[in-house]
Design a protein around this motif. Structure first.
Motif, short mmCIF file in Angstrom:
data_model
loop_
_atom_site.label_atom_id
_atom_site.label_comp_id
_atom_site.label_asym_id
_atom_site.label_seq_id
_atom_site.Cartn_x
_atom_site.Cartn_y
_atom_site.Cartn_z
N PRO A 7 0.83 -1.43 0.18
CA PRO A 7 0.30 0.01 0.75
C PRO A 7 0.66 1.27 -0.07
O PRO A 7 2.14 1.24 0.56
CB PRO A 7 -0.67 0.02 1.40
N PHE A 8 0.42 2.42 -0.63
CA PHE A 8 1.12 3.68 -0.71
C PHE A 8 -0.19 4.81 -0.06
O PHE A 8 -0.95 5.07 -0.49
CB PHE A 8 1.46 3.89 -1.71
N LEU A 9 0.94 5.47 1.32
CA LEU A 9 -0.57 6.12 1.63
C LEU A 9 0.02 7.33 1.93
O LEU A 9 1.57 7.54 1.86
CB LEU A 9 -1.16 6.05 2.94
N ALA A 14 -1.23 9.64 9.05
CA ALA A 14 -2.91 9.82 9.39
C ALA A 14 -3.54 9.60 9.56
O ALA A 14 -3.72 7.97 9.71
CB ALA A 14 -3.59 10.74 7.82
N VAL A 15 -4.62 9.90 10.52
CA VAL A 15 -5.58 9.00 11.08
C VAL A 15 -6.62 8.78 10.12
O VAL A 15 -6.93 9.63 8.71
CB VAL A 15 -6.86 10.19 12.26
N ARG A 20 -11.98 2.13 4.78
CA ARG A 20 -10.60 1.76 4.50
C ARG A 20 -9.97 1.26 2.92
O ARG A 20 -10.06 0.44 2.49
CB ARG A 20 -10.77 0.65 4.93
N TYR A 21 -9.52 2.49 2.24
CA TYR A 21 -8.60 2.42 0.89
C TYR A 21 -7.13 3.33 1.16
O TYR A 21 -7.21 4.25 1.78
CB TYR A 21 -9.27 2.51 -0.43
N PRO A 22 -6.44 2.26 0.79
CA PRO A 22 -4.88 3.16 0.26
C PRO A 22 -5.30 4.50 -1.10
O PRO A 22 -5.89 3.97 -1.48
CB PRO A 22 -3.59 1.89 0.30
N SER A 119 -8.23 -3.14 6.88
CA SER A 119 -7.34 -1.71 7.46
C SER A 119 -6.75 -1.18 5.90
O SER A 119 -6.99 -2.01 4.56
CB SER A 119 -5.87 -1.82 7.68
N ARG A 120 -6.18 0.09 5.85
CA ARG A 120 -6.19 0.59 4.19
C ARG A 120 -4.84 0.38 4.18
O ARG A 120 -4.36 -0.39 2.39
CB ARG A 120 -5.52 2.41 4.92
N GLU A 121 -4.14 -0.54 4.95
CA GLU A 121 -2.50 -1.36 4.09
C GLU A 121 -2.83 -2.55 3.44
O GLU A 121 -2.21 -3.38 2.61
CB GLU A 121 -2.40 -1.46 5.65
N VAL A 122 -4.15 -2.94 3.75
CA VAL A 122 -4.68 -3.97 2.84
C VAL A 122 -5.71 -4.62 1.92
O VAL A 122 -5.64 -4.87 0.44
CB VAL A 122 -5.04 -5.39 3.46
#
Length: 151
Positions: A7-9, A14-15, A20-22, A119-122
């Protein structure tokens, strides 16, 4: 690394927002196949439509959570079938969600989405678009996806 890449953020500190998505996903750097999944709705192979209950007057009562859950399960089944079980919903790297009634259904769709992608990571990169209508009056959400699966 998750099976659908890294994932790229823009700001990992940041909160997280309500969804939930990157911002983007980098595909795995291994030998893989890319699977482009057509727009998929809740319709099951047996002809049922989870989340669409027929009323006596010919209208329908909708449950966006049930439809979204069914859509994501259908996509999982498609990816598993197309890859002989090597992949599944967590290999999705990009998705476009079409919702017929954003005001009524966006929050419920997100709630079901977030149960699958914790989570945003997955989670895959994602866009959500309000659609005037879908091909069948029993459909209120549809998802088009791209998955990457190691071979």
């Amino acid at each position: 690394m998750p099976p659908n890449g890294e994932p790229f953020l823009l700001d990992p500190q940041a909160v997280p927002g309500p969804t939930r998505y990157p911002h983007a996903r980098l595909a795995p750097a291994t030998a893989h196949r890319t699977l482009y999944v057509s727009g998929i709705a809740c319709r099951r192979p047996d002809g049922t439509y989870p989340g669409a209950t027929s009323n006596a007057d010919g209208t329908y009562t909708f449950d966006i959570s049930a439809q979204t859950t069914a859509v994501l399960q259908n996509i999982d089944d498609i990816i598993k079938g197309a890859t002989n079980g090597k992949g599944g919903i967590h290999n999705v790297i990009d998705a476009v969600v079409y919702v017929v009634d954003m005001k009524r259904d966006y929050a419920g769709m997100n709630e079901s989405w977030n149960k699958v992608f914790a989570s945003r990571e997955v989670a895959p990169a994602r866009a959500t678009i309000g659609a005037k209508e879908l091909p069948d009056e029993r459909l209120i959400v549809e998802v088009k996806a791209v998955a990457v699966v190691d071979v």
